[in-house]
Each structure stands twice: as structure tokens, then as C-alpha cells.
Design a protein around this motif. Structure first.
Motif, PDB file in Angstrom:
ATOM      1  N   ASN A  98       0.865  -1.178   0.000  1.00 32.82           N
ATOM      2  CA  ASN A  98       0.000   0.000   0.000  1.00 32.82           C
ATOM      3  C   ASN A  98       0.901   1.227   0.000  1.00 32.82           C
ATOM      4  O   ASN A  98       1.588   1.493   0.987  1.00 32.82           O
ATOM      5  CB  ASN A  98      -0.902   0.005   1.237  1.00 32.82           C
ATOM      6  CG  ASN A  98      -1.767  -1.230   1.331  1.00 32.82           C
ATOM      7  OD1 ASN A  98      -2.248  -1.741   0.322  1.00 32.82           O
ATOM      8  ND2 ASN A  98      -1.976  -1.726   2.537  1.00 32.82           N
ATOM      9  N   THR A  99       0.896   1.961  -1.106  1.00 35.35           N
ATOM     10  CA  THR A  99       1.927   2.973  -1.332  1.00 35.35           C
ATOM     11  C   THR A  99       1.359   4.344  -1.663  1.00 35.35           C
ATOM     12  O   THR A  99       0.424   4.463  -2.460  1.00 35.35           O
ATOM     13  CB  THR A  99       2.851   2.531  -2.491  1.00 35.35           C
ATOM     14  OG1 THR A  99       3.447   1.275  -2.160  1.00 35.35           O
ATOM     15  CG2 THR A  99       3.939   3.549  -2.761  1.00 35.35           C
ATOM     16  N   ILE A 100       1.949   5.370  -1.043  1.00 32.14           N
ATOM     17  CA  ILE A 100       1.717   6.755  -1.465  1.00 32.14           C
ATOM     18  C   ILE A 100       2.846   7.150  -2.399  1.00 32.14           C
ATOM     19  O   ILE A 100       4.022   6.964  -2.069  1.00 32.14           O
ATOM     20  CB  ILE A 100       1.690   7.716  -0.259  1.00 32.14           C
ATOM     21  CG1 ILE A 100       0.405   7.521   0.552  1.00 32.14           C
ATOM     22  CG2 ILE A 100       1.783   9.175  -0.735  1.00 32.14           C
ATOM     23  CD1 ILE A 100       0.326   8.407   1.793  1.00 32.14           C
ATOM     24  N   VAL A 121      -2.175   4.374  -3.471  1.00 29.86           N
ATOM     25  CA  VAL A 121      -2.596   3.195  -4.221  1.00 29.86           C
ATOM     26  C   VAL A 121      -2.489   1.958  -3.334  1.00 29.86           C
ATOM     27  O   VAL A 121      -1.379   1.446  -3.107  1.00 29.86           O
ATOM     28  CB  VAL A 121      -1.747   2.999  -5.490  1.00 29.86           C
ATOM     29  CG1 VAL A 121      -2.202   1.739  -6.239  1.00 29.86           C
ATOM     30  CG2 VAL A 121      -1.869   4.219  -6.404  1.00 29.86           C
ATOM     31  N   PRO A 122      -3.612   1.468  -2.810  1.00 29.70           N
ATOM     32  CA  PRO A 122      -3.571   0.190  -2.085  1.00 29.70           C
ATOM     33  C   PRO A 122      -3.190  -0.917  -3.066  1.00 29.70           C
ATOM     34  O   PRO A 122      -3.497  -0.833  -4.260  1.00 29.70           O
ATOM     35  CB  PRO A 122      -5.015   0.020  -1.589  1.00 29.70           C
ATOM     36  CG  PRO A 122      -5.653   1.366  -1.734  1.00 29.70           C
ATOM     37  CD  PRO A 122      -4.966   2.035  -2.871  1.00 29.70           C
ATOM     38  N   PRO A 157      -7.673   7.754  -3.338  1.00 30.64           N
ATOM     39  CA  PRO A 157      -7.551   9.077  -2.716  1.00 30.64           C
ATOM     40  C   PRO A 157      -6.284   9.789  -3.217  1.00 30.64           C
ATOM     41  O   PRO A 157      -5.278   9.143  -3.531  1.00 30.64           O
ATOM     42  CB  PRO A 157      -7.420   8.764  -1.214  1.00 30.64           C
ATOM     43  CG  PRO A 157      -7.734   7.308  -1.072  1.00 30.64           C
ATOM     44  CD  PRO A 157      -7.429   6.666  -2.376  1.00 30.64           C
ATOM     45  N   TYR A 158      -6.351  11.100  -3.268  1.00 33.34           N
ATOM     46  CA  TYR A 158      -5.198  11.885  -3.708  1.00 33.34           C
ATOM     47  C   TYR A 158      -5.296  13.293  -3.141  1.00 33.34           C
ATOM     48  O   TYR A 158      -6.358  13.737  -2.686  1.00 33.34           O
ATOM     49  CB  TYR A 158      -5.135  11.956  -5.242  1.00 33.34           C
ATOM     50  CG  TYR A 158      -6.236  12.812  -5.843  1.00 33.34           C
ATOM     51  CD1 TYR A 158      -5.990  14.146  -6.195  1.00 33.34           C
ATOM     52  CD2 TYR A 158      -7.525  12.310  -6.029  1.00 33.34           C
ATOM     53  CE1 TYR A 158      -7.011  14.939  -6.723  1.00 33.34           C
ATOM     54  CE2 TYR A 158      -8.542  13.085  -6.549  1.00 33.34           C
ATOM     55  CZ  TYR A 158      -8.274  14.402  -6.899  1.00 33.34           C
ATOM     56  OH  TYR A 158      -9.281  15.192  -7.406  1.00 33.34           O
ATOM     57  N   THR A 159      -4.192  14.009  -3.173  1.00 36.24           N
ATOM     58  CA  THR A 159      -4.160  15.438  -2.854  1.00 36.24           C
ATOM     59  C   THR A 159      -3.387  16.135  -3.960  1.00 36.24           C
ATOM     60  O   THR A 159      -2.313  15.674  -4.356  1.00 36.24           O
ATOM     61  CB  THR A 159      -3.471  15.701  -1.504  1.00 36.24           C
ATOM     62  OG1 THR A 159      -4.263  15.140  -0.455  1.00 36.24           O
ATOM     63  CG2 THR A 159      -3.354  17.211  -1.255  1.00 36.24           C
ATOM     64  N   LEU A 160      -3.939  17.231  -4.461  1.00 37.50           N
ATOM     65  CA  LEU A 160      -3.338  17.958  -5.578  1.00 37.50           C
ATOM     66  C   LEU A 160      -3.183  19.423  -5.223  1.00 37.50           C
ATOM     67  O   LEU A 160      -4.127  20.055  -4.742  1.00 37.50           O
ATOM     68  CB  LEU A 160      -4.225  17.814  -6.817  1.00 37.50           C
ATOM     69  CG  LEU A 160      -3.840  18.622  -8.055  1.00 37.50           C
ATOM     70  CD1 LEU A 160      -2.506  18.142  -8.625  1.00 37.50           C
ATOM     71  CD2 LEU A 160      -4.940  18.509  -9.118  1.00 37.50           C
ATOM     72  N   TYR A 161      -1.992  19.958  -5.443  1.00 35.55           N
ATOM     73  CA  TYR A 161      -1.739  21.386  -5.243  1.00 35.55           C
ATOM     74  C   TYR A 161      -1.352  22.021  -6.576  1.00 35.55           C
ATOM     75  O   TYR A 161      -0.576  21.439  -7.342  1.00 35.55           O
ATOM     76  CB  TYR A 161      -0.603  21.612  -4.240  1.00 35.55           C
ATOM     77  CG  TYR A 161      -0.984  21.366  -2.803  1.00 35.55           C
ATOM     78  CD1 TYR A 161      -1.942  22.154  -2.169  1.00 35.55           C
ATOM     79  CD2 TYR A 161      -0.377  20.342  -2.075  1.00 35.55           C
ATOM     80  CE1 TYR A 161      -2.290  21.924  -0.849  1.00 35.55           C
ATOM     81  CE2 TYR A 161      -0.722  20.105  -0.748  1.00 35.55           C
ATOM     82  CZ  TYR A 161      -1.681  20.906  -0.141  1.00 35.55           C
ATOM     83  OH  TYR A 161      -2.031  20.675   1.165  1.00 35.55           O
ATOM     84  N   GLY A 235      10.774   7.334 -11.142  1.00 33.72           N
ATOM     85  CA  GLY A 235       9.841   6.666 -10.238  1.00 33.72           C
ATOM     86  C   GLY A 235       8.574   6.147 -10.884  1.00 33.72           C
ATOM     87  O   GLY A 235       7.981   5.179 -10.408  1.00 33.72           O
ATOM     88  N   GLU A 236       8.160   6.778 -11.984  1.00 32.42           N
ATOM     89  CA  GLU A 236       6.914   6.349 -12.636  1.00 32.42           C
ATOM     90  C   GLU A 236       6.997   4.911 -13.142  1.00 32.42           C
ATOM     91  O   GLU A 236       5.978   4.236 -13.249  1.00 32.42           O
ATOM     92  CB  GLU A 236       6.583   7.282 -13.804  1.00 32.42           C
ATOM     93  CG  GLU A 236       6.180   8.685 -13.376  1.00 32.42           C
ATOM     94  CD  GLU A 236       6.026   9.607 -14.568  1.00 32.42           C
ATOM     95  OE1 GLU A 236       4.951   9.580 -15.189  1.00 32.42           O
ATOM     96  OE2 GLU A 236       6.969  10.351 -14.879  1.00 32.42           O
ATOM     97  N   SER A 237       8.199   4.466 -13.447  1.00 31.13           N
ATOM     98  CA  SER A 237       8.369   3.096 -13.932  1.00 31.13           C
ATOM     99  C   SER A 237       8.557   2.104 -12.797  1.00 31.13           C
ATOM    100  O   SER A 237       8.557   0.889 -13.011  1.00 31.13           O
ATOM    101  CB  SER A 237       9.584   3.028 -14.871  1.00 31.13           C
ATOM    102  OG  SER A 237      10.773   3.341 -14.172  1.00 31.13           O
ATOM    103  N   LYS A 238       8.714   2.609 -11.564  1.00 29.34           N
ATOM    104  CA  LYS A 238       8.985   1.739 -10.420  1.00 29.34           C
ATOM    105  C   LYS A 238       7.797   1.619  -9.466  1.00 29.34           C
ATOM    106  O   LYS A 238       7.745   0.679  -8.678  1.00 29.34           O
ATOM    107  CB  LYS A 238      10.198   2.261  -9.649  1.00 29.34           C
ATOM    108  CG  LYS A 238      11.477   2.267 -10.470  1.00 29.34           C
ATOM    109  CD  LYS A 238      12.629   2.896  -9.722  1.00 29.34           C
ATOM    110  CE  LYS A 238      13.898   2.925 -10.564  1.00 29.34           C
ATOM    111  NZ  LYS A 238      15.019   3.615  -9.873  1.00 29.34           N
ATOM    112  N   ALA A 239       6.878   2.578  -9.531  1.00 25.56           N
ATOM    113  CA  ALA A 239       5.728   2.556  -8.617  1.00 25.56           C
ATOM    114  C   ALA A 239       4.516   3.130  -9.319  1.00 25.56           C
ATOM    115  O   ALA A 239       4.545   4.278  -9.790  1.00 25.56           O
ATOM    116  CB  ALA A 239       6.037   3.355  -7.349  1.00 25.56           C
ATOM    117  N   ILE A 240       3.464   2.342  -9.395  1.00 28.69           N
ATOM    118  CA  ILE A 240       2.260   2.836 -10.058  1.00 28.69           C
ATOM    119  C   ILE A 240       1.644   3.999  -9.281  1.00 28.69           C
ATOM    120  O   ILE A 240       0.935   4.832  -9.842  1.00 28.69           O
ATOM    121  CB  ILE A 240       1.235   1.694 -10.269  1.00 28.69           C
ATOM    122  CG1 ILE A 240       0.231   2.098 -11.361  1.00 28.69           C
ATOM    123  CG2 ILE A 240       0.544   1.329  -8.954  1.00 28.69           C
ATOM    124  CD1 ILE A 240      -0.627   0.941 -11.846  1.00 28.69           C
TER     125      ILE A 240
END
Length: 317
Positions: A98-100, A121-122, A157-161, A235-240
Motif C-alpha cells: 500500500n503505497t503513497i 494506491v492500495p 484518494p489523492y491530494t493535488l496542489y 519513479g513512474e516506472s517503479k511505482a504505479i
């Protein structure tokens, strides 16, 4: 250090009684029975019966306050955590946890805002996100990014600034580097997101690396979960989770660029290549440099180059 334990009902009752006997000040954040501080550590008991201890003296607090005879689960799970924790693996398979993840968009573009997103992303949502097309945003076209982003935000869930251009330029005038902005807003997004979910479910936090860890922690001296916070290049290729955050951030940036185009009826180019100088000069000719500054990052060299083009054009007349 951060320790999380799943307590039995009996242990929960014993813990409540213990805290009451100690007479310490407690608060009740959402989804908790209580939260308190003891010996520099933060202790939180969640309504899910999960118990979290954070702080450099966490193990000392455990040994001093929680007898093994009364809280056997704590000691059993401490051993399991030491054996299985993803924080001690050299190559973490983030999608198994379960990753942020957090990422930003627009930082290299003269026109438009900078956006920063953290997404949770759980592990049981990973396959669904892959099915709808979540991957490296650089491999997606703008219309695909918008479409996939709308699906992502319905799933996790997400947070966007959004750091719009006036805000960006104001921070620059206060001598904030772009790295400092990223560090501050990445951490703010992560911390805000943890308030939207049960933080005891988080296994990993991973940030798409834009600076050394030492630099990031200099701007954020007290990370919310330092032991499970990681930094990854590409990181985009290592963690969805990073890929999802990137798409959401990029979608907001693309929409902002479309809004500028619609408002001013002018081309709004991405990036900071020489073509951008030419278009920025056209903005100055039509609206003046003050308006240009409202929709761009003033510290970019494109600004002066555009003004030079205007001066050159005037001299040639």
C-alpha cells in the motif's frame, strides 16, 4: 522510528486504562480512540484497533510502558516487522505494498503553473489502475492523460496542489528555489493525503526524486513517516502510485494551459525551447510584459530572450 501494531480487544482496553492512569493529555483525531505524546513519541490508537508509535525513542517507550505479559501482540509483531518490513529491502517492489506516490508537473515549462500530487494506491487497486492505462505520463498524449486522470480520481484518494504563476513568482521573490517549492509542496501533499486515509495502512511512501534526500529533508526537517519514505529516480516506472500521481498532476497542468489559451486567444506552448521565446514575444506585443508575467515563471530565461526579440525588432524598423 514508526511501529504499527494490530491489537486484540483486550489489549485495546488495557491500553486505554494505561493512558488514563498516566494522566497524559490526549486528543481524538478522526478515526482514533486517542492520540498523545510520551517521552517525545506520538502514540495513536485507531478505531480499527491499530496502534501506532512514532519517534526516535519508540522502542524505549514500548519496553518501558507495555509489559509483554499484558501486550503480547506488540512483541510478536515487532519481530515480524523486523523480518518482513519493506523498509529493509534493497529493491522495493512498491506495487506489492500500500503505497503513497508523489510527483509534479510543469516545473520545466515557462508558461503555466507547477502542479504537485500525492496519490495513495492500495495493493488491491494496482491491477485496476494498470487496466485503465496508468503508466509513465510521458508516454501518454494530453487527451489520454485527461481521460485517465478522471478515472483515477474515482478509484483512489489523492491530494493535488497547484502553484499558479503569481504564487510561483511571489515565492521566487522570497528567494525560494524551485527545489524548495517542490520539497515543501510534495511533503504538504503527502501529509494532507494521510489525513484522508487510515495512516496505519500505509506501507511505503515514494517520491519521484528531484533532489538528494538530504536536500529534501533540509526543507522538511520532520518527515511524517521517515522510516518508510523513499526517493526513486524514474519513479513512474517503479511505482504505479507515482505514475498515478504524475497523471493527475499533468492533467491539471494541461487543463491550466488550455484555460490560458481560451482566455487570451493566444498560443500557449509547453517547455522552454527557443520557440517559446518567439511566442512569448508575441504575448508582449499584444498584452504587454505585465500580463505575460501573470501566466509565466518570471525566473526563466525565456522572459529576457522574448524582450530581446522585441528590442531587436524595434531596432530593425
Amino acid at each position: 522510528m514508526t511501529h504499527v501494531f494490530k491489537l486484540t480487544t483486550s489489549e485495546v482496553n488495557e491500553l486505554k486504562a494505561l493512558i488514563n492512569q498516566l494522566g497524559v493529555t490526549t486528543t481524538t483525531p478522526p478515526h482514533t480512540h486517542f492520540q498523545t505524546k510520551i517521552n517525545g513519541c506520538t502514540l495513536t490508537l485507531y478505531t480499527s484497533n491499530k496502534f501506532m508509535i512514532q519517534g526516535q525513542n519508540a522502542q524505549h517507550v514500548i519496553n518501558k510502558l507495555f509489559p509483554k505479559s499484558i501486550f503480547p501482540t506488540i512483541y510478536a509483531q515487532t519481530k515480524a516487522d523486523q523480518k518482513d518490513s519493506p523498509t529493509i529491502k534493497q529493491h522495493i517492489q512498491y506495487d506489492q505494498y500500500n503505497t503513497i506516490g508523489s510527483d509534479e508537473a510543469g516545473s520545466g515549462d515557462y508558461f503555466g503553473p507547477m502542479t504537485v500530487c500525492a496519490a495513495y494506491v492500495p495493493k488491491d487497486k494496482v491491477q485496476l489502475l494498470k487496466t485503465i492505462g496508468v503508466k509513465d505520463s510521458k508516454a501518454l498524449k494530453d487527451y489520454e492523460i485527461k481521460n485517465i486522470a478522471q478515472q483515477i480520481i474515482q478509484i483512489i484518494p489523492y491530494t493535488l496542489y497547484t502553484i499558479d504563476n503569481p504564487k510561483y513568482n511571489t515565492l521566487k521573490e522570497k528567494n525560494w528555489s524551485q527545489v524548495k517549492m517542490k520539497a515543501k509542496y510534495h511533503q504538504a501533499a503527502i501529509e494532507s493525503l494521510t489525513n484522508k486515509i487510515d495512516p496505519t495502512t500505509i506501507d511505503c511512501i515514494v517520491i519521484d526524486q528531484f533532489a538528494k534526500k538530504e536536500t529534501y529533508t533540509r526543507y522538511n526537517q520532520s518527515l511524517i513517516y521517515p522510516e518508510i519514505t523513499h526517493f526513486e529516480t524514474k519513479g513512474e516506472s517503479k511505482a504505479i502510485a507515482i505514475a498515478a500521481a504524475s497523471i493527475i498532476a499533468r492533467s491539471r497542468f494541461v487543463q491550466a494551459m488550455d484555460d490560458l489559451k481560451a482566455q487570451y486567444h493566444m498560443e500557449v506552448p509547453k517547455g522552454a525551447a527557443p520557440k517559446v521565446d518567439i511566442i512569448a514575444a508575441r504575448w508582449i506585443e499584444k498584452y504587454g510584459v505585465d500580463v505575460l508575467d501573470k501566466v509565466t515563471k518570471k525566473d526563466f530565461k525565456n522572459r529576457q530572450k522574448a524582450m530581446n526579440l522585441i528590442g531587436k525588432k524595434k531596432r530593425s524598423k
